[in-house]
Design an enzyme around this catalytic site. Sequence first.
Site, short mmCIF file in Angstrom:
data_model
loop_
_atom_site.label_atom_id
_atom_site.label_comp_id
_atom_site.label_asym_id
_atom_site.label_seq_id
_atom_site.Cartn_x
_atom_site.Cartn_y
_atom_site.Cartn_z
N HIS A 259 44.79 47.38 33.39
CA HIS A 259 43.92 48.31 34.09
C HIS A 259 43.20 49.15 33.05
CE1 HIS A 259 42.56 50.94 37.40
NE2 HIS A 259 42.63 51.90 36.49
N CYS A 260 41.89 49.05 33.02
CA CYS A 260 41.09 49.74 32.01
C CYS A 260 40.55 51.04 32.60
CB CYS A 260 39.94 48.86 31.53
SG CYS A 260 38.92 49.63 30.24
N VAL A 261 40.93 52.16 31.97
CA VAL A 261 40.46 53.46 32.46
C VAL A 261 38.98 53.66 32.15
CG1 VAL A 261 42.72 54.53 32.32
CG2 VAL A 261 41.22 54.59 30.33
N ASN A 264 37.45 52.12 35.03
CA ASN A 264 38.14 52.52 36.27
C ASN A 264 38.38 51.32 37.18
OD1 ASN A 264 39.35 54.44 37.97
ND2 ASN A 264 37.50 54.61 39.21
N SER A 265 38.84 50.23 36.59
CA SER A 265 39.09 49.02 37.35
C SER A 265 40.04 48.12 36.55
CB SER A 265 37.78 48.28 37.65
OG SER A 265 38.02 47.06 38.31
#
Length: 422
Positions: A259-261, A264-265
């Site tokens: 999950h890549c901040v 945001n996905s």
Amino acid sequence: MKKRANKVLEEEERLCCCEYVNRLGERSHVGACCCDCEDLDDACDRFMKREPQKPESLSHVTAVFTDRIRVPWLWGGARKVDLSIIPPLILLPVLLHVAALHFLLGMVVLTALPGLLLWYYYFTHRKKGQTLFFLSLALFSLAYMYYLFITAVLPNGDIGPGQLAVVTVGVTLTLVALVHSKREPGVVRPKQESVHSTVTYYSPLADRDPAVNGGRQDVNVTVKEDGRRNWCPVCRVVRPPRAGHCRICGVCVLRLDHHCVWINSCVGQTNHRSFLLTLVFFLLTSLYGISLVLQSVCPDQLLFTALLYCPGVYDQYSAALCFTCAWYSSIVTCGLLHLLMVQVINVSYNVTEHEARMALRDKTARSSYWGLVVDTGVYSRGFRCNWAEFMTMGGKVNPPSPVPADLVALLGVGKQETRESE
């Protein structure tokens, strides 16, 4: 008459651009954001009387405040604004301008900024909640750096039209790739072949007509066919190989990487290549832009030493601001370069970040170079085959199908019968 009455009712319930439905289900207006706030009045009254606050007062005031911060919208009424996008818009310009005042202030700000970001990341990651803070910071950083490049570096006359065009194209390609990587990562949908039981209820649902189908309700139930390890109790689906559940997004994703901040996905099967392309475009644009800025503000220094030694750069504020932004961009570039390197290594070994963490936790993977290279030995088929699989992995996911209904909500007092498929 009934159709006309329904049409009039729909027109009355239609929201204008400044209206919205609040968290209590009531119709409200943007202009009334400071009206009827009993929770805030009660908290202020207790503060003035020096009485202890209620335990839930702060949470109620925060909920009301976040619910009323909205912007007018033409369709569907006023839209709610996520407050996490606001701090980067204020803090980034302020900190960069403060850092440009003196090189000691620059050292303090540029050293503290990564620490603050890491603290906020672990703070939000521990709560397992989504935040637009990092996406807002990424987009605003890109836009603000380009703005300073146009307004502060370009007027010096050291940048030609061709160089400006290269930077502009690089920023545009980065944004296009980022938008493409924001699409659905590949959510796992229930498959028809995974459904092998039908539960029949003769006690109908409250909102259904009992006469339909003889009062019988058929519900498909997804069962744990592939073992407990592949069954997701949250999504109630059987996960295919290499899929994983994201606790932040609350869904199972095909070939989940992480999950890549920053977007945001989740990064999964359908957007992994776009995510990698975003990193490549950004790094190339950032490195080229940093080199142009350093050539403009430190023309007498070598490119590789200008960041460390640029005499007289703080004599002029605009040059100091450009130099500070070059340092900020260099720090961001180093962080994303490390991320890109990890991604390239993982693709070369045909392992995802999720699989690497699980294998290291279970001590079933070989780790080398201080954990930079993790080889599980499960899916790797050689360097060329691994990259060929990554570049050609299908973006098509399973078509959406109805999610199995919750059996607890469908329990009745009548008879029930279960038919097992052969």
